[in-house]
Each structure stands twice: as C-alpha cells, then as structure tokens.
Design a protein around this motif. Structure first.
Motif, short mmCIF file in Angstrom:
data_model
loop_
_atom_site.label_atom_id
_atom_site.label_comp_id
_atom_site.label_asym_id
_atom_site.label_seq_id
_atom_site.Cartn_x
_atom_site.Cartn_y
_atom_site.Cartn_z
N ASP A 175 10.83 -3.24 -4.26
CA ASP A 175 10.32 -4.00 -5.40
C ASP A 175 8.81 -4.21 -5.28
OD1 ASP A 175 12.91 -4.22 -6.42
OD2 ASP A 175 13.26 -6.12 -5.37
N ILE A 176 8.35 -4.47 -4.07
CA ILE A 176 6.91 -4.67 -3.84
C ILE A 176 6.16 -3.37 -4.10
CG2 ILE A 176 5.18 -5.19 -2.06
CD1 ILE A 176 7.32 -7.13 -0.85
N ALA A 177 6.71 -2.25 -3.62
CA ALA A 177 6.09 -0.95 -3.86
C ALA A 177 6.06 -0.64 -5.36
CB ALA A 177 6.83 0.15 -3.10
N ALA A 178 7.12 -0.98 -6.07
CA ALA A 178 7.16 -0.73 -7.52
C ALA A 178 6.12 -1.58 -8.25
CB ALA A 178 8.56 -1.02 -8.06
N ALA A 179 5.96 -2.83 -7.82
CA ALA A 179 4.98 -3.71 -8.46
C ALA A 179 3.55 -3.24 -8.19
CB ALA A 179 5.16 -5.14 -7.96
N ALA A 180 3.37 -2.55 -7.09
CA ALA A 180 2.04 -2.03 -6.70
C ALA A 180 2.02 -0.51 -6.85
CB ALA A 180 1.73 -2.46 -5.28
N GLU A 181 2.64 0.00 -7.90
CA GLU A 181 2.81 1.45 -8.04
C GLU A 181 1.49 2.22 -8.02
OE1 GLU A 181 4.83 4.76 -10.98
OE2 GLU A 181 5.05 2.65 -11.45
N VAL A 182 0.49 1.75 -8.75
CA VAL A 182 -0.78 2.49 -8.81
C VAL A 182 -1.48 2.49 -7.44
CG1 VAL A 182 -3.07 2.58 -9.88
CG2 VAL A 182 -1.03 2.19 -11.29
N PRO A 183 -1.66 1.34 -6.79
CA PRO A 183 -2.27 1.38 -5.46
C PRO A 183 -1.43 2.15 -4.44
CG PRO A 183 -2.27 -0.87 -6.30
CD PRO A 183 -1.47 -0.03 -7.25
N TYR A 184 -0.10 2.05 -4.56
CA TYR A 184 0.77 2.77 -3.63
C TYR A 184 0.61 4.28 -3.82
CZ TYR A 184 5.02 4.17 -1.14
OH TYR A 184 5.92 4.76 -0.27
N ARG A 185 0.50 4.72 -5.06
CA ARG A 185 0.29 6.14 -5.33
C ARG A 185 -1.05 6.59 -4.73
NH1 ARG A 185 -0.24 6.69 -10.93
NH2 ARG A 185 1.81 5.76 -11.07
N SER A 186 -2.08 5.77 -4.85
CA SER A 186 -3.39 6.09 -4.26
C SER A 186 -3.29 6.18 -2.75
CB SER A 186 -4.42 5.04 -4.66
OG SER A 186 -4.62 5.05 -6.04
N TYR A 187 -2.57 5.23 -2.15
CA TYR A 187 -2.35 5.24 -0.70
C TYR A 187 -1.68 6.53 -0.27
CZ TYR A 187 0.47 4.39 3.47
OH TYR A 187 1.11 4.52 4.68
N ARG A 188 -0.66 6.95 -1.02
CA ARG A 188 0.06 8.19 -0.68
C ARG A 188 -0.88 9.40 -0.77
NH1 ARG A 188 4.57 8.64 1.64
NH2 ARG A 188 4.95 10.57 0.55
N THR A 189 -1.74 9.43 -1.78
CA THR A 189 -2.66 10.54 -1.94
C THR A 189 -3.66 10.60 -0.79
OG1 THR A 189 -2.46 10.41 -4.35
CG2 THR A 189 -4.40 11.54 -3.49
N VAL A 190 -4.22 9.45 -0.44
CA VAL A 190 -5.19 9.39 0.67
C VAL A 190 -4.50 9.75 1.98
CG1 VAL A 190 -6.63 7.82 2.02
CG2 VAL A 190 -6.74 7.77 -0.47
N ARG A 191 -3.32 9.24 2.19
CA ARG A 191 -2.60 9.52 3.43
C ARG A 191 -2.26 11.02 3.54
NH1 ARG A 191 3.07 7.14 4.74
NH2 ARG A 191 3.71 8.97 5.85
N ARG A 192 -1.84 11.60 2.44
CA ARG A 192 -1.52 13.03 2.44
C ARG A 192 -2.77 13.85 2.76
NH1 ARG A 192 1.81 13.00 -1.44
NH2 ARG A 192 0.25 12.77 -3.08
N ALA A 193 -3.91 13.47 2.19
CA ALA A 193 -5.17 14.17 2.46
C ALA A 193 -5.57 14.00 3.92
CB ALA A 193 -6.26 13.66 1.53
N ALA A 194 -5.39 12.80 4.45
CA ALA A 194 -5.75 12.55 5.85
C ALA A 194 -4.87 13.36 6.78
CB ALA A 194 -5.64 11.06 6.17
#
Length: 107
Positions: A54-73
């Motif tokens: 539920d927390i991840a869903a509420a923070a969907e946009v920042p979580y998506r950004s986190y996933r993108t940065v982590r994948r790039a790293a």
C-alpha cells in the motif's frame, strides 16, 4: 508482469532499511518518546511492513523513479560478461555500496 504499484521482493530489504532509518530519526524518536516501552515504534514498524504494498502504491511515481535509478546503477556496476565490477582503488575510493551490492567503478 508484476503490478508496478506493489513492492517487489527484491526491493523489500531496501524498504526495511529506509523504514529503520526513518524510525530512527530524531523527529520520529521524539514523537514516539512518550511511549517508554517502545511499543508504539514496534507497532508502527510492523504496520508499515504489513502494508508495504500500500505504501509503494501511494508512492508510485517516486517508487518508479527509484526502480529506474536502481536498474541503471546495477547496469553501471556490471563489468565484462555481466560480472560484478570491482573497485580499482579500494583504499582511496569514495564509493559506498549498500548491503551486498558490488561497488561502483572508480573513475
């Protein structure tokens, strides 16, 4: 494909680390200081872990950004043949890795 708003299993350790950090900040400790037994903090931690999706869903946009940065790293820290990169000067390197992630290449 997994629901993008759900916390992915490979992100759970980072979620728990951020939660631990957040509950340890001075502001939160001060707010929870009225409970000397620490039960409120334990309840808050258990509640956050139980509702991580539920927390991840509420923070969907920042979580998506986190996933993108982590994948790039992760892509950046891979060497030839997809092997973990190693630091070229460990004694002088300023790179820090979280948990068991390989260090970044020095430049």
């Amino acid at each position: 494909m997994a629901d993008p708003s759900r916390l992915r299993p490979d992100d759970r350790a980072d979620f728990e680390a951020v939660l631990h950090h957040a509950l340890g900040t001075a502001d939160i400790r001060g707010a929870l200081g009225t409970d000397p037994g620490g039960l409120t903090a334990a309840h808050l931690r258990a509640h956050a872990l139980a509702h991580a999706d539920d927390i991840a869903a509420a923070a969907e946009v920042p979580y998506r950004s986190y996933r993108t940065v982590r994948r790039a790293a992760r892509h950046e820290t891979r060497g030839p043949l997809d092997t973990p990169a190693v630091c070229c000067r460990p004694s002088r390197c300023s790179h820090r890795s979280w948990r068991a992630r390989p260090p970044r290449r020095c430049s």
